[in-house]
Design an enzyme around this catalytic site. Structure first.
Site, PDB file in Angstrom:
ATOM      1  N   SER A   1       0.854  -1.180   0.000  1.00  0.00           N
ATOM      2  CA  SER A   1       0.000   0.000   0.000  1.00  0.00           C
ATOM      3  C   SER A   1       0.892   1.232   0.000  1.00  0.00           C
ATOM      4  O   SER A   1       2.119   1.116   0.035  1.00  0.00           O
ATOM      5  CB  SER A   1      -0.888   0.018   1.244  1.00  0.00           C
ATOM      6  OG  SER A   1      -0.104   0.396   2.363  1.00  0.00           O
ATOM      7  N   LYS A   2       0.255   2.373  -0.009  1.00  0.00           N
ATOM      8  CA  LYS A   2       1.006   3.631  -0.064  1.00  0.00           C
ATOM      9  C   LYS A   2       1.998   3.774   1.089  1.00  0.00           C
ATOM     10  O   LYS A   2       2.990   4.477   0.971  1.00  0.00           O
ATOM     11  CB  LYS A   2       0.045   4.817  -0.062  1.00  0.00           C
ATOM     12  CG  LYS A   2      -0.662   4.967  -1.393  1.00  0.00           C
ATOM     13  CD  LYS A   2      -1.162   6.390  -1.591  1.00  0.00           C
ATOM     14  CE  LYS A   2      -1.893   6.513  -2.898  1.00  0.00           C
ATOM     15  NZ  LYS A   2      -3.329   6.742  -2.726  1.00  0.00           N
ATOM     16  N   ARG A   3       1.688   3.104   2.191  1.00  0.00           N
ATOM     17  CA  ARG A   3       2.614   3.161   3.331  1.00  0.00           C
ATOM     18  C   ARG A   3       4.006   2.693   2.937  1.00  0.00           C
ATOM     19  O   ARG A   3       4.994   3.070   3.542  1.00  0.00           O
ATOM     20  CB  ARG A   3       2.122   2.232   4.457  1.00  0.00           C
ATOM     21  CG  ARG A   3       1.028   2.785   5.296  1.00  0.00           C
ATOM     22  CD  ARG A   3       0.662   1.809   6.393  1.00  0.00           C
ATOM     23  NE  ARG A   3       0.176   0.534   5.852  1.00  0.00           N
ATOM     24  CZ  ARG A   3       0.779  -0.625   5.983  1.00  0.00           C
ATOM     25  NH1 ARG A   3       1.916  -0.705   6.634  1.00  0.00           N
ATOM     26  NH2 ARG A   3       0.280  -1.731   5.468  1.00  0.00           N
ATOM     27  N   HIS A   4       4.052   1.823   1.929  1.00  0.00           N
ATOM     28  CA  HIS A   4       5.346   1.267   1.528  1.00  0.00           C
ATOM     29  C   HIS A   4       6.074   2.136   0.509  1.00  0.00           C
ATOM     30  O   HIS A   4       7.086   1.732  -0.030  1.00  0.00           O
ATOM     31  CB  HIS A   4       5.156  -0.138   0.949  1.00  0.00           C
ATOM     32  CG  HIS A   4       4.572  -1.106   1.927  1.00  0.00           C
ATOM     33  ND1 HIS A   4       3.304  -1.603   1.816  1.00  0.00           N
ATOM     34  CD2 HIS A   4       5.096  -1.642   3.054  1.00  0.00           C
ATOM     35  CE1 HIS A   4       3.065  -2.424   2.827  1.00  0.00           C
ATOM     36  NE2 HIS A   4       4.126  -2.453   3.591  1.00  0.00           N
ATOM     37  N   GLY A   5       5.548   3.311   0.240  1.00  0.00           N
ATOM     38  CA  GLY A   5       6.194   4.186  -0.751  1.00  0.00           C
ATOM     39  C   GLY A   5       5.369   4.193  -2.026  1.00  0.00           C
ATOM     40  O   GLY A   5       4.178   3.885  -2.007  1.00  0.00           O
TER      41      GLY A   5
END
Ligand code: GLU
Length: 464
Positions: A241-245
């Site tokens: 997800s966006k949390r991972h970049g």
């Protein structure tokens, strides 16, 4: 029979890594089997779908080079077809009008949960007489009459047989109170309309599949083959997800990745071919196969993607390299007047960079009148001793008529020997003079490409 595959993104966001992999696999299977690849924009959710995302998805597909044979089709243009199919299901008694209010449903849910039961719709309106409900003025939604017993089997090309107990599935809403059809229903109608033979999609859709199979059957449609692709996880083993970049294709384009690299990387997220790692789209079109897609989730590894990007950058011919780098040179406000010069300049950096952003930054010094001096590099390289070397080097270069790198190298070596200096002692201050930094292509390459006048000018500037 010709196989027909589709990619069906919802334009509620940019094309992301998982979607791009789904698109790629469908595209490859169509190519491999001589089939057809279809693009369908699933914009039934009018509130969350935007034209901006449609455009962005189309542009990402184009950038990746995933050409579709048919489409893009838009669900928003097909409401008449959906309405007709809803009518058909109502007429055949496979669906019914449900007048339960949101509040009633909520109360029933709460009661069921309290009693320790699964909070599914209790079927109150299932038994109403359709002739009577037809003229009932109250607002209603339409529910599909799911089978209450038995099981629905999904024959998945990757996971094998997956069975779902029908008792677990409640009567799905197929049209909302405002009359708009819902997702699972329109997907089935469209897949039939598009004569899709293979539905290949992310495994987040696996739970929709039994419902969709029931709808196919209710509509007397042939059921296509299904394959659900394993999840893509971030390095922490949680769903990517966006949390991972960066997760959107667009972000990788902007960060200076080549489509070749991204495709090469994406195909390996779940698929393998012996221990080979390098694949061009062209090659994949001949060898890709669902048989080699694994069941387990794949972990997204940015290091490997970066490595592949470096590899694919190195494969570009000078002209292609310039084309690929152009948007990034422009972003740095660099003016490219002579494409021959620019091609040589970029080629001299090609081995040393892993992204096009790095490439443009490294090559920047070639295209400026005056180099930007990095203060740290200056401090490291410029001192009375190195200035003296630079001064002498300048005289040597002035005396040379042949500025080809082989000749330069010979003279530099002789110069170093005569002065009893290590080559680095000469190279570093020269590198700084020519580029303003210490990260650069090889010095002979730079001298030859910049040419005699420009090289001497830069050395003179460094001398002050
Ligand atoms: N529109 C769905 C999505 O973007 C895909 C539906 C499907 O492939 O069946 O997740």
């Amino acid at each position: 029979m010709i196989s027909r595959y589709r990619f069906a993104p919802s334009p509620t966001g940019h094309l992301h890594i998982g979607g791009a992999r789904t698109a790629l696999y469908n595209y490859l299977l169509a190519k491999k089997t001589g089939g057809v690849f279809i693009l369908r924009i699933e914009d039934t959710d009018r509130e969350r779908s935007t034209q901006e995302y449609v455009d962005s998805i189309l542009s990402a597909m184009d950038w990746l080079g995933l050409k579709y044979d048919e489409g893009p089709f838009y669900q928003s243009e097909r409401s008449k077809v959906y309405q007709a199919k809803l009518e058909e299901l109502l007429k055949t008694g496979k669906a019914y009008r449900c007048f339960c209010t949101a509040e009633e449903i909520q109360n029933k849910r709460e009661a069921a949960m309290k009693a320790g039961l699964k909070p599914k719709y209790d079927g109150t309106c299932r038994l109403l007489d359709p002739h009577q409900t037809k003229n009932d003025p109250r607002p209603y939604c339409i529910r599909f009459k799911s089978p209450e017993t038995g099981e629905t089997l999904v024959q998945d090309l990757i996971r094998g047989e997956v069975s779902f107990a029908n008792a677990e599935l409640d009567d799905l809403i197929i049209a909302r109170t405002d009359g708009s059809p819902t997702y699972n229903f329109v997907v089935v109608v469209d897949d039939v309309e598009n004569q899709i033979t293979h539905v290949i999609r992310g495994d987040d859709h696996l739970n929709n599949t039994p419902r969709q199979i029931q709808l196919y059957e209710a509509l007397h449609y042939p059921v296509p083959q299904f394959a659900h692709l394993p999840m893509i996880l971030g390095p922490d083993k949680k769903r990517l997800s966006k949390r991972h970049g960066a997760t959107s294709v667009l972000a990788y384009q902007e960060a200076g990745y080549l489509p070749q690299a991204l495709l090469n990387y994406l195909v390996r997220l779940g698929w393998s071919y012996g221990d080979e790692e390098i694949f061009s789209l062209n090659k994949l079109e001949k060898i890709f196969d669902l048989k080699n897609v694994g069941k387990s989730a794949a972990v997204f590894n940015t290091e490997k993607l970066l490595w592949l990007n470096g590899y694919w950058i190195r494969q570009l011919k000078a002209k292609e390299l310039l084309e690929a780098a152009m948007p990034f040179l422009k972003k740095l406000n660099l003016e490219i007047k002579d494409s021959n010069y620019a091609q040589q300049a970029l080629a001299s950096c090609q081995e040393k960079v892993k992204t096009l952003v790095e490439l443009a930054e490294m090559a920047k010094f070639y295209f400026v009148e005056k180099v930007e001096a990095d203060p740290k590099a200056k401090e490291k390289t410029i001192n009375p001793e190195s200035l003296k070397i630079l001064e002498e080097l300048k005289s040597l270069l002035e005396s040379l008529a042949d500025f080809k790198k082989e000749n330069l190298e010979t003279h530099f070596k002789r110069f170093a020997e005569n002065k009893n200096l290590k080559l680095g002692k000469i190279a570093q201050p020269l590198r700084f003079a020519l580029t303003g930094s210490l990260v650069s292509p090889g010095i002979y390459d730079m001298l030859e490409i910049l040419g005699k006048d420009q090289s001497l000018k830069r050395i003179q500037n460094a001398l002050g």
